[in-house]
Structures are given as C-alpha cells and as structure tokens.
Write an enzyme that holds these catalytic residues in place. Structure first.
Site, short mmCIF file in Angstrom:
data_model
loop_
_atom_site.label_atom_id
_atom_site.label_comp_id
_atom_site.label_asym_id
_atom_site.label_seq_id
_atom_site.Cartn_x
_atom_site.Cartn_y
_atom_site.Cartn_z
N THR A 1 56.81 52.02 93.03
CA THR A 1 55.46 50.84 93.70
C THR A 1 56.92 50.21 94.82
O THR A 1 57.88 50.70 94.81
CB THR A 1 56.02 50.20 92.75
OG1 THR A 1 57.51 49.42 92.10
CG2 THR A 1 55.38 50.14 90.93
N ASP A 2 57.19 49.23 95.46
CA ASP A 2 57.75 48.46 95.88
C ASP A 2 58.08 48.15 95.32
O ASP A 2 57.84 47.70 94.17
CB ASP A 2 56.83 47.76 96.94
CG ASP A 2 57.23 47.34 98.35
OD1 ASP A 2 59.46 47.71 97.97
OD2 ASP A 2 57.13 46.65 99.15
N TRP A 3 59.72 47.46 95.75
CA TRP A 3 61.21 47.33 95.11
C TRP A 3 60.49 46.05 94.56
O TRP A 3 60.18 44.49 94.86
CB TRP A 3 62.54 46.76 95.70
CG TRP A 3 62.89 48.73 95.85
CD1 TRP A 3 64.57 48.81 95.25
CD2 TRP A 3 62.68 49.59 96.27
NE1 TRP A 3 64.27 49.30 95.32
CE2 TRP A 3 63.52 50.69 95.77
CE3 TRP A 3 61.39 50.14 96.63
CZ2 TRP A 3 63.35 51.39 95.41
CZ3 TRP A 3 61.29 52.28 96.15
CH2 TRP A 3 61.97 52.72 95.50
N GLY A 4 60.02 46.09 92.79
CA GLY A 4 59.76 44.62 92.59
C GLY A 4 58.04 44.19 92.39
O GLY A 4 57.69 43.36 92.36
N GLY A 5 57.43 45.08 93.09
CA GLY A 5 56.38 45.46 92.49
C GLY A 5 55.15 45.45 91.50
O GLY A 5 53.84 45.36 91.70
#
Length: 818
Positions: free
Chosen positions: A231-235
């Site tokens: 995931t993108d960071w926090g995605g």
C-alpha cells in the site's frame, strides 16, 4: 507458492504480523525462519532514508534524509527521451541503495499528467503513456540490475493531490487501458518490478488497495505480475478486503490495529487462511530476494554528481532562441538576475525530497567559467509580491549589460505533494521582473525552473527561453553548460504547454467534487486532445530546439500491408546539417485514417534519440508491433485492430511531422467494433473538454455515480474532518481548525504549510489510528466520530479519554516511525 516450506512453518500470528510493517520503513523480521527486516525507502530520483539528521535549531529533521545524490526528478528526465541514460541513473541509484542497505526504492512514479495543475506532476514523467512506460522501465532495469527492488507507483488513476486519500476516480475501462494503465503494464511485462504500490484513491467505487479487478484480474492474471503489492503509506482501508483482493503488505506498521482484524477474520472464517498464505508468500519472496542485495557497497560521490550533471544537460529544453542569442558569448557582460540563480529550485517538495551531497548553482558556475557577470536578486523567493526596490535594482543592472539572463520559476509554495496548483501562472513577482527587464534590455534570456507548464505572457518580447524543469543537485552547472554552448540542448517537452488553463481537456473536471472526479475527456489527454480538436498551444508535445539543425529523409516501411499479428519496421535518415555536434529525438506517431470508434488524431508509438556530429547522417530503425495500431475493445475485452489504412508519421514533435507513409493493416480477429456515434457523439464531433452526462454514461456503461456525500448518513472512518462541515459539531471543529491552519500558512512555510493544511482536513479518520503508532486508538476514533455526528459530546469525550492510557503507552512507538 514459491516458499511453501517457510510459510508452512509460520504461526498464524506471524503470518498476520508480517503483512504489516515493523515500523514506518521496515518489514517485520522473523529470525527463526531466516527472514530479515528489509528497508523500503522513498525515491524516486534519490534516496530519502531517515537517519540521525539534525536541523539548524538542533532538532530532528523529519523530512530530509541522510545525504544522497539528488538526480533530476521525472519531470526532467522524461524531457531527455534517453532510456539508456535513465537506465544508467537507475544503476547509480541501485549502488547508493546498496551502500545504505536499502532493499526497495519507492519509485518510479508513473501517473499520467492529466492536468498541469496536479501538484505532484514534478514526480511524474509525461502526459503520454508510451513515453512514461519507456522511461520508467529503463529506471527499473537499472536499479534492479543491482539486486535492489523498485516500487512503481501509484496504481492506479491517482492524478491529483486534492482529496487523494478519499476521492473516487470515475473512468471508463477503455480510458484506463489506453492512458492510465499502459506504463504499469509495460514495466510489469518487461522488467517485473519487485513491488507495485497501490494508490490512495478509489477507482470506480472501490479503494485500489482492495480492488480485485485491478490488483488480481488485470495485474496478475492478465499481465502476469509475480511480485509483491504494497500500500501507499496509510493507504489501507479495510485490511481483510485488501488481502482478498491480493494486497500483500500494508505500510507503515499499524501496531496491532489491522493485525487483530486479520487474525479475527481467519478465526471466524471470514477470510480463508489460504488467501493470507498467498500474500505472505509474496512478502517472503521479496525479503529473500533482498538478501542478495545485502552487499558491502560504496559509490563515488563526485562521480555520481557528474552523472547527475550529465543527465541534467540532456533534460534541458530550449523553447525559443531568437537571433541565435544562445549560446552566450563568454566575453559579453551578462546580467544574472533572479534569486534562483544562487538558490535554485532543483526538486519537488514532499516525500521525494532528497538531502543532496552537493548543490550547484548557476551563479557559481558562471564564476567558475570566468564569465563577466553582474548579479542581482530581482525578487524574494518566499513571497510572490513584487518588490519595487529589487525590480528597480534589476532594471539598473540590465540596462548596463549586453545580455540579461533571468532565473525564474515555480516555488515550493506553488507546487508540492499534498495539494494542487490553482493556476498556471508564475509567481507575480517573477512575471513583473521579466517584464521590467525586457523593457530595458531586449537581449533577455529566461531560464525557467518548475515541475510543470506555466504561462508566459512575456514570451513574444524575450529573445530566448530555456526550460530546465527541476534538474537535481547539479542543475546549476548543467544549465550554464548549455547557456555557454558546451553542449547543444537536446531535451524535448514530455507534455504540452497550453495557452490557457481553459484549453486543457480536464479543466472542467479537475479536481472534481468532494467525492468523485470524472474523467469525462476519456482518451483525449494532453496532445491527444489538443491535436485532435485543433487547439492552438504555446509549445507542443515533443518540442525542443537545438543549436544545430536536422534534416529527415528516406522514410521506408518494411511492408505496405501487414496483418495485426505482424511487426512493421520503420526506417528513415537523419542528418545534422548544422555546424555543431548535437542530438535529435525522432518521434513516430501512428494515425488511424478512418475508424468506427473515436480515436486521437495521432499517438506516440516509438522514439529514438540520435547523436550526430556536424554533417553526420544516420539511419534510424524502429519496430512497431500490433499494439501500435490497437485500441481497447470493451466488447471483446481485448486489444483490437480495425482493418484499414494507418499513417506512419515521423517528426520532431507532435505538431512538426516531417515524413509520412501509409500501411494497410488487416485484422485477424472478427470482433464487433464499438460505435458510439449515436450514443456519445461528443467524442467524435464535439469537444472532449465539454462532454455531456449522456455521452459520458454511454462510454462508462453505467449511470454516473453521485458526486456528493449523502449527508443524511453518519460519518465513518473513511471520512475526513473536512467532510464533517455539514454537522453542527463538525462545523465548529472545522472553524477552529481552519483558524489554526491559517496561522500556520501565515508562517510562510512554502509548500509545507499547504501540505499540512491538506493533511489536516483531508486525512481519513481511519488514518488517525493506523498511522499514529497506536497513540490515537480505535476508542478515540469512535469517540471523535460520535462528536462529529452530533452525538452526545460528554460520552464522546469519555471514549477519547478512555483511550488515553493505551495511547500514552504507545508514544514510544513514534520514535520507530521516523
């Protein structure tokens, strides 16, 4: 599975835990199974690895990383059109990763430049998917040749910063297949990047991190992707749904928040352990591959600086050169004007920010070359308000010099990760300076810095314009190399420069509503729109001047008639008919002469950068395959060629076609061709910038979804504080927060202030929990939502207070997240 022997030995708790990060930048290690923790670090044009940095006040610098080479960002490297050079850059990045024990470099970014207003365009290559794919694939090849992984991003249709973590991209499948997915597809099929990073946004109603059609059906089953998804960071949204869709690794660590949900889902039968095992296996595979990159490496800082300078020279685009004012004569008296000459803007702001080993500037480079210069600042970079004194000083200097060279451009306050641009203008003080100087010295040269197109109201008055984009740490010296004629400029624009923002096809639908953004323009992005609908532009896609001149001749096709399963070889000659050695980028476009489905006027399908000594001639050969003639057929669910004539167009830009020939292509599959001439005529005879609801629904294949949140429904974890303005309590909280953020903006932090504002108002509440290292607990989120939904405030506050003990215990985790 590749590593059944390892996965079968893991406990359920270990399987669940390894699917989330150990901290902000590392995967979980399991020593008993020989699985080390590996480091994933921001790129893409340099390494932003967190270390023991200290800012000028003695505090920790949380954004800048340990020193590394800052190569030119993608907005610039795309202008080089030189895949071999970008592969060399990738190899250098891989070497630096080895030295810093980085296993995966988070890049390249291949999101298409749908609008010039996207605040993160500096980190992306082009408006064209073919050019984007070729440049990205070259970088990946270079990095992974060192046994260092890459993470091509952001998958997919993430083409704006506004509400990027909640927005729903509404796009028809053909548009996705032809514009927004091909760069990812090319990279997967040619180089198999170790990881692919999913984007924050929803795509047609589903978050990309849990979009099975995107992550499994297309990426793995169709394209044959073998690597790991992160995931993108926090995605990550609903982690269980992510695993079901094939989303392997969640970053950063959620410190038990999502791990517990996965564990419970397995025990309850909601999630099959076999599905979890598949994701675990892919994470294990990435970790084991990373062990091969764990070598004692080193690199020569000076050599990498010179490589950065070499790359930067090829990225510079000469847009105007009236009376051959360039190259500059070294014996001339030159006014060097503009703060950016001494304090350059050489990269974008946000997660890709690199702490450079060295930093050149044009002022010092002129001095080193013993050029007779007089310097004056002209403007203050921290504001866009014209300063009469600074402009007056510049006018005085310019009057008394042979040539005035003005360094101007976009500042961090104008473009950054986290927010989008509001207009195409340069800062007002830059435009005012240029206008004032050219009025007293017609021999004015403008050198531009910035990650995307700008308007140039003074263009007709100045003698020359040099577009440097953002050139990395050696950009200052590289720019002076070009200005003095040490090398002829050879960059070409990887995007169109429009005459006005209103001319862009996406403008009426950018950045969309608070809930959705509709890609109504379809395949008509960039030059595909401008050229098809005959729009005048400031500078066309692929444009760039040289200090030399070139002659194209002798176009030959290997066949006059082919089947769609055949390949076609295109050959032609280029001769340098000027007086200096130089390079030219030859571009091949393909045009379907007559088609049932609407298609762009022409599309880039090949290119080659050719280096020629003065008087030298070379033959160029480029091979075209079936995809060069195909469109995505939603009825056949496949790429389709419609039989007929196609024009092969060879030129130096999309608007400067110098050679052409026809080939007849015969389709080998008898399939129905979509015909929208009655149901969506706007795509054929109207203007793709102004598509009606009916036309868009016809190609979308379903009703357009609502573009605003149903305010009768309560807010949930996917909503942001900004969404809460419709409730009584939410409106009050927003007023207080906005007042605070206005004061932050007044601190003049450049792009950082706007980024903080966007994060505060647009971050989903789920991320308060998942990205806080456990400091903001699920109980606190429940209490906050109760308050925002106009529930009882006392009990909501009580839930927040109840979560404090657990949150305080987790404060120690924050140190590991930096």
């Amino acid at each position: 599975m590749k590593h059944q022997d390892i996965v079968s030995k893991m406990t359920l708790r270990e399987k669940v835990a390894i699917c989330s990060g150990k901290d902000y930048w590392h995967t979980l290690d399991i020593e008993r199974l020989g699985l080390p923790s590996v480091n994933l670090t921001d790129g893409p044009h340099g390494i932003r690895q967190q270390g023991e940095n200290v800012d000028k006040d003695g505090g920790a610098d949380l954004l800048m990383g340990v020193p590394a080479t800052c190569f030119p960002p993608a907005c610039a490297t795309a202008a080089s059109w030189n895949t071999e050079l970008i592969e060399e850059m990738g190899d250098a990045l891989g070497a630096e990763c080895q030295e810093k024990r980085v296993s995966v470099l988070l890049g390249p970014g291949v999101n298409i430049k749908r609008s010039p207003l996207c605040g993160r365009n500096f980190e992306y290559f082009s408006e064209d998917p073919y050019l984007t794919g070729k440049m990205a694939t070259a970088l990946i090849k270079g990095v992974q040749g060192r046994n260092i992984g890459t993470s091509i991003k952001h998958f997919a249709a993430n083409n704006q910063e506004a509400r990027r973590m909640t927005i729903d991209t509404v796009a028809d499948e053909r548009t996705l297949r032809e514009i927004y997915l091909p760069a990812f597809e090319m990279a997967v099929k040619e180089e198999q990047p170790w990881t692919i990073m999913s984007s924050y946004n929803r795509l047609n109603g589903t978050y990309t991190s849990e979009n099975k059609w995107l992550l499994t059906d297309v990426l793995r089953k169709e394209w044959g992707y073998e690597g790991m998804l992160v995931t993108d960071w926090g995605g990550s949204n609903i982690r269980v749904d992510g695993i079901k869709a094939g989303q392997d690794l969640e970053m950063p660590a959620s410190f038990g928040y999502n791990e517990e949900k996965l564990h419970s889902a397995i025990l309850s039968g909601e999630l099959a352990e076999e599905a979890l095992d598949v994701c675990v296996d892919r994470i294990v595979d990435m970790v084991l591959k990373s062990k091969d990159g764990f070598v004692d490496g080193s690199y020569d800082i000076d050599e990498h600086h010179e490589l950065s300078r070499k790359i930067a020279r090829e990225c510079i685009v000469l847009l105007k050169n009236e009376d051959n004012i360039l190259p500059l004569k070294k014996d001339a008296k030159i006014a060097v004007i503009g703060e950016m000459a001494r304090s350059p803007r050489y990269q974008g702001a946000g997660s890709s920010l690199v702490n450079p080993h060295k930093l050149d500037n044009a002022f010092d480079a002129f001095i080193d070359e013993k050029v007779n210069i007089v310097y004056t600042a002209g403007y203050d970079k921290t504001t866009d308000i014209p300063d009469a004194r600074l402009i007056g000083d510049a006018v005085t200097v310019a009057k008394n010099c042979d040539v005035a060279v003005i360094f101007a451009g976009l500042t961090d306050a104008y473009e950054s990760e986290g927010f989008d641009r509001k207009k195409l203008d340069l800062p007002a003080n830059h435009n005012a300076l240029i206008t004032a100087v050219v009025n007293v010295n017609p021999n004015t040269v403008v050198v531009l810095s910035g990650g995307s197109p700008v308007l140039m109201p003074w263009l007709s008055k100045v003698k020359a314009v040099v577009n440097g984009y953002l050139l990395g740490q050696a950009g200052g010296s590289a720019t002076v190399d070009i200005l003095l004629g040490k090398e002829s400029p050879s960059g070409k624009l990887p995007e169109t420069y429009p005459l006005a923002l209103s001319d862009c096809s996406a403008t009426k639908n950018f950045p969309g509503s608070k809930k959705t953004v509709e890609y109504r323009e379809g395949v008509y992005v960039g030059y595909r729109y401008y050229d098809t609908f005959k729009k005048d532009v400031l500078f066309p896609f692929g444009f760039g001047l040289s200090y030399s001149e070139f002659k194209y001749s002798g176009l030959k096709l290997s066949k006059k008639k082919i089947k769609d399963t055949d390949k076609l070889t295109v050959s032609f000659k280029i001769k340098n008919v000027g007086k200096v050695d130089a390079a030219e980028v030859a571009q091949i476009y393909v045009r379907d002469v007559e088609s049932t489905i609407y298609r762009p006027e022409k599309e880039l399908k090949g290119f080659k950068k050719v280096y020629l000594k003065a008087g030298e001639e070379k033959t160029v050969e480029i091979e075209l395959c079936s995809r060069a003639f195909s469109f995505w057929n939603v009825l056949a669910n496949d790429w389709t060629v419609e039989s007929g004539d196609f024009e092969i167009l060879v030129g130096s830009s999309s608007r400067d076609i110098l050679l052409d020939a026809k080939v007849k292509v015969e389709a080998t599959k008898d399939v129905e061709i979509p015909d929208y001439r009655e149901t969506a005529p706007g795509y054929y005879t109207g203007d793709a910038a102004d598509i009606s609801d009916a036309d868009f629904e016809a190609v979308l294949g379903r009703p357009i979804p609502p573009n605003h949140r149903d305010e009768s429904q309560p807010l949930d974890l996917t909503n942001s504080l900004g969404d809460a303005v419709s409730s009584r309590n939410g409106a009050a909280i927003n007023r207080v927060l906005t007042a605070i953020l206005d004061k932050v903006a007044a601190l003049n932090l450049g792009g950082t202030g706007d980024m903080i504002t966007a994060m505060a108002l647009e971050l989903p509440i789920r991320n308060f929990v998942s990205m806080s290292s456990g400091v903001f607990t699920a109980d606190m989120a429940e209490g906050l939502l109760q308050i925002l939904n106009d529930g009882p405030i006392p009990s909501g506050v009580g839930k927040i207070i109840a979560g404090l003990p657990a949150g305080l215990k987790n404060i120690k985790n924050l140190a590991g997240m930096i």
